[in-house]
Design an enzyme around this catalytic site. Structure first.
Site, mmCIF file in Angstrom:
data_model
loop_
_atom_site.group_PDB
_atom_site.id
_atom_site.type_symbol
_atom_site.label_atom_id
_atom_site.label_comp_id
_atom_site.label_asym_id
_atom_site.label_seq_id
_atom_site.Cartn_x
_atom_site.Cartn_y
_atom_site.Cartn_z
ATOM 1 N N GLY A 1 -16.130 2.545 35.440
ATOM 2 C CA GLY A 1 -15.094 1.609 35.027
ATOM 3 C C GLY A 1 -15.000 1.462 33.520
ATOM 4 O O GLY A 1 -15.161 2.431 32.770
ATOM 5 N N VAL A 2 -14.776 0.244 33.089
ATOM 6 C CA VAL A 2 -14.556 -0.014 31.666
ATOM 7 C C VAL A 2 -15.840 0.255 30.870
ATOM 8 O O VAL A 2 -15.784 0.705 29.715
ATOM 9 C CB VAL A 2 -14.016 -1.455 31.470
ATOM 10 N N ASP A 3 -16.976 0.019 31.474
ATOM 11 C CA ASP A 3 -18.278 0.288 30.845
ATOM 12 C C ASP A 3 -18.394 1.765 30.459
ATOM 13 O O ASP A 3 -18.725 2.099 29.303
ATOM 14 C CB ASP A 3 -19.377 -0.113 31.846
ATOM 15 N N ILE B 1 -8.837 -1.033 26.513
ATOM 16 C CA ILE B 1 -9.700 -1.822 25.628
ATOM 17 C C ILE B 1 -10.355 -0.954 24.543
ATOM 18 O O ILE B 1 -10.603 -1.428 23.433
ATOM 19 C CB ILE B 1 -10.770 -2.601 26.438
ATOM 20 N N GLY C 1 -13.257 -5.324 38.820
ATOM 21 C CA GLY C 1 -13.249 -3.954 39.320
ATOM 22 C C GLY C 1 -14.306 -3.792 40.391
ATOM 23 O O GLY C 1 -14.209 -4.351 41.484
ATOM 24 N N ASN D 1 -23.436 -3.966 33.187
ATOM 25 C CA ASN D 1 -24.364 -4.376 34.249
ATOM 26 C C ASN D 1 -25.631 -4.920 33.586
ATOM 27 O O ASN D 1 -25.849 -4.727 32.393
ATOM 28 C CB ASN D 1 -24.680 -3.211 35.192
HETATM 29 P P1 ADP Z 1 -16.835 -4.933 36.831
HETATM 30 O O1 ADP Z 1 -18.065 -4.171 37.271
HETATM 31 O O2 ADP Z 1 -17.177 -6.091 35.908
HETATM 32 O O3 ADP Z 1 -15.978 -5.319 37.982
HETATM 33 P P2 ADP Z 1 -15.072 -2.689 36.112
HETATM 34 O O4 ADP Z 1 -15.248 -1.782 34.958
HETATM 35 O O5 ADP Z 1 -15.223 -2.111 37.467
HETATM 36 O O6 ADP Z 1 -16.067 -3.929 35.859
HETATM 37 O O7 ADP Z 1 -13.646 -3.356 36.039
HETATM 38 C C1 ADP Z 1 -13.296 -4.437 35.231
HETATM 39 C C2 ADP Z 1 -11.817 -4.352 34.902
HETATM 40 O O8 ADP Z 1 -11.619 -3.472 33.803
HETATM 41 C C3 ADP Z 1 -10.925 -3.833 36.032
HETATM 42 O O9 ADP Z 1 -9.823 -4.723 36.172
HETATM 43 C C4 ADP Z 1 -10.455 -2.467 35.517
HETATM 44 O O10 ADP Z 1 -9.133 -2.189 35.944
HETATM 45 C C5 ADP Z 1 -10.468 -2.692 34.027
HETATM 46 N N1 ADP Z 1 -10.574 -1.477 33.194
HETATM 47 C C6 ADP Z 1 -11.099 -0.267 33.524
HETATM 48 N N2 ADP Z 1 -11.007 0.570 32.469
HETATM 49 C C7 ADP Z 1 -10.422 -0.129 31.460
HETATM 50 C C8 ADP Z 1 -10.049 0.168 30.105
HETATM 51 N N3 ADP Z 1 -10.250 1.396 29.564
HETATM 52 N N4 ADP Z 1 -9.449 -0.812 29.372
HETATM 53 C C9 ADP Z 1 -9.239 -2.043 29.881
HETATM 54 N N5 ADP Z 1 -9.567 -2.382 31.137
HETATM 55 C C10 ADP Z 1 -10.151 -1.441 31.920
#
Ligand code: ADP
Length: 166
Positions: free
Chosen positions: A31-33, A10, A119, A23
């Site tokens: 993770g993505v954050d 992303i 995630g 959050n």
């Molecule tokens: P949440 O706390 O909302 O579950 P996470 O970050 O743990 O958020 O995960 C949400 C989704 O984002 C997961 O399916 C993970 O595989 C995905 N993800 C993690 N990093 C990236 C990235 N760089 N680009 C796109 N998706 C990602």
């Protein structure tokens, strides 16, 4: 509004706005954050988020994208999954709807979403993909022309494509 699904990162998306699965403290995290904060420039992003005063589950708030290719980041807070009986589907659908509304307020024509809540927050992928596509399909927008679902793994992509009937 066109809906498409791709496999990708992303933080690399060249769209007007990307959505962050944040959050409620908007404090940054894993993770993505974490990836979005790092790619945008952690210091600037942290400062911009701190000014927003947090964000309730199901809502969304924007910041600039700073060093990202995307002009904006729309921070939305997905539900933590318990058993699906505690308002999780409604909260997850609200994340997609509110993110589009914020994109409209920003004048963003294109938006990219990660798989919110799937995630660390533990939302079952199949149900989350169904809600993502179903909710976006109901959107009518004259401003947002493209919603891109960015899957981070092949299985998630296959679920999106099945939901989209591709
Ligand atoms: P949440 O706390 O909302 O579950 P996470 O970050 O743990 O958020 O995960 C949400 C989704 O984002 C997961 O399916 C993970 O595989 C995905 N993800 C993690 N990093 C990236 C990235 N760089 N680009 C796109 N998706 C990602």
């Amino acid at each position: 509004m066109k809906i498409e699904a791709i496999l990708g990162d992303i933080t690399k998306q060249k769209v007007d706005a990307i959505v962050n699965a944040a959050n409620s403290a908007l404090a940054g995290g894993g993770g993505v954050d974490g990836a979005i904060h790092r790619a945008a420039g952690a210091e600037q992003m942290h400062a911009a988020c701190a000014k927003l005063g947090g964000c309730p589950t199901g809502d969304a708030k924007p910041t600039p994208g700073f060093r990202l290719p995307a002009k904006w980041v729309i921070h939305t807070v997905g539900p933590r999954y318990r058993d699906g009986q505690h308002g999780e589907p409604e909260a997850l659908a609200s994340c997609y709807r509110r993110s589009i509304e914020v994109a409209e307020e920003l004048g963003a024509a294109s938006i990219a979403f990660p798989a919110i809540s799937t995630g660390i927050y533990g939302y079952p992928l199949e149900e989350a993909a169904h809600i993502a596509v179903g909710t976006l399909r109901e959107v009518r927008s004259s401003i947002v022309q493209l919603a891109r679902l960015v899957a981070f793994d092949q299985y998630t992509l296959s679920l999106y494509l099945a939901e989209l009937g591709i």
